[in-house]
Design an enzyme around this catalytic site. Sequence first.
Site, PDB file in Angstrom:
ATOM      1  N   GLU A 265     -16.555 -58.823 -15.303  1.00  0.00           N
ATOM      2  CA  GLU A 265     -16.906 -60.236 -15.177  1.00  0.00           C
ATOM      3  C   GLU A 265     -17.591 -60.751 -16.436  1.00  0.00           C
ATOM      4  OE1 GLU A 265     -17.437 -57.700 -13.138  1.00  0.00           O
ATOM      5  OE2 GLU A 265     -17.968 -58.359 -11.115  1.00  0.00           O
TER       6      GLU A 265
ATOM      7  N   ARG B  87      -5.167 -35.472 -17.714  1.00  0.00           N
ATOM      8  CA  ARG B  87      -6.356 -34.901 -18.357  1.00  0.00           C
ATOM      9  C   ARG B  87      -7.252 -35.989 -18.923  1.00  0.00           C
ATOM     10  NH1 ARG B  87      -4.216 -29.472 -21.623  1.00  0.00           N
ATOM     11  NH2 ARG B  87      -3.532 -28.318 -19.749  1.00  0.00           N
TER      12      ARG B  87
ATOM     13  N   LEU C 114      -6.737 -26.485 -22.765  1.00  0.00           N
ATOM     14  CA  LEU C 114      -7.200 -27.369 -21.693  1.00  0.00           C
ATOM     15  C   LEU C 114      -7.832 -28.651 -22.228  1.00  0.00           C
ATOM     16  CD1 LEU C 114      -8.745 -24.782 -19.186  1.00  0.00           C
ATOM     17  CD2 LEU C 114      -6.432 -25.730 -19.200  1.00  0.00           C
TER      18      LEU C 114
ATOM     19  N   GLU D 171      -6.383 -27.003 -12.625  1.00  0.00           N
ATOM     20  CA  GLU D 171      -5.177 -26.401 -13.200  1.00  0.00           C
ATOM     21  C   GLU D 171      -5.285 -24.880 -13.099  1.00  0.00           C
ATOM     22  OE1 GLU D 171      -3.407 -27.722 -16.767  1.00  0.00           O
ATOM     23  OE2 GLU D 171      -4.061 -29.798 -16.551  1.00  0.00           O
TER      24      GLU D 171
END
Length: 394
Positions: A57, A189, A209, A315
């Site tokens: 806003e 991810r 990762l 994972e």
Amino acid sequence: MEAKHRTPQEYMRMALELARKGEGKVSPNPMVGCLVVKGGEIIVHGHHEAYGGYHAERNALTHCEADLEGAELYVTLEPCCHYGKTPPCTEIILEKKIKKVYVGCLDSNPKVAGKGVNILREHGVEVEVGILEQECRTLNEVFFYYMERKLPFTAMKYAMTLDGKIACETGDSKWVTGPEARNYVQCLRNRYYGIMAGIGTVLEDDPMLNCRMEGGKSPVRVICDARLRIPLDCQIVKTAWEHETLVAWNPQSAQEFYHGMGAPEKLEHIKAYLKEQGIVLLEVPRTAGCIAPQLDLKKLFRQLGDRGIDSVLLEGGGTLNASALRQGLVQRVYAFVAPKLIAGADAKSPVEGIGISRMEDAVILQEMEVLRFGKDICITGKIEPETIEECELL
């Protein structure tokens, strides 16, 4: 942007699209979109762009020089009414003399939770709540889950062949799915605050990762390693200074393992080295009654929630996935399916453990979607909570 004679639902869908621009940038805050309409014309719009920055806003209204008296404002989440990193959004809505506010859904934050709507109404602003409410809640399913439970929302992701295998009997798994599906994983991810894998995945695949999407943010890496067997030369350890990394372990399990090897001093060396690399070691109790040393994931997830980690992309391999499901810690599943058959009785499956004895006890997904990525598909849905309560997968 111009739009004439649109319904409130159409305007709210546009606000939802604006909100999605904040994905991966605003956590642990919610994604929020906002637009202001006057005389059938969209005068200004905005979204929450970054954690710590203005909310949707204020982003829309702060630099708007147009006369907004009598205008209508559409926002996907209830305007805040308290001072935090930024001033209350209710204040600027009142300052701009907005006539009516359409709200997608109420905020679960106790500091807001209906108070923002009440303040606007008390000052003569007409407020209508519940425009595309389910869509607005789904957009911020992570925020609502974490805000209401202080536990990370967990999405289990895996890729399998048509015969339900995540790797060949030899262990080879590169690659189950094609590049389009793997690119979408990078989006996931970027979406989730943390990413979790077990030590088996680290030992077999030596993964990074991290998020390799352009402009993406890498998640906090969480490795479940009860006996602290993580190789000191693996990618996770070597890149720990670049990407925040936590290793969850159990001192008793680790001591038993290294004493059994006749090398108790090695444990102290590993602990010291990991800490030197910037890795945080989280001590977690073991799950009672398990033959193999397994961490109590509920206790681990409580620690992650206390650290402000509002979501986890799981994972892991079949054992970790089964354990997380059994303990009722998974809220969403992303199952990527490739049009391949590899067979093999000993080839690994995405969820292992003992399994259930009756089909009627199966874990069930709801709010299903099927996405297409090249030749592969992704089936995603939320887990029905009641189907997981008595499910014994280990």
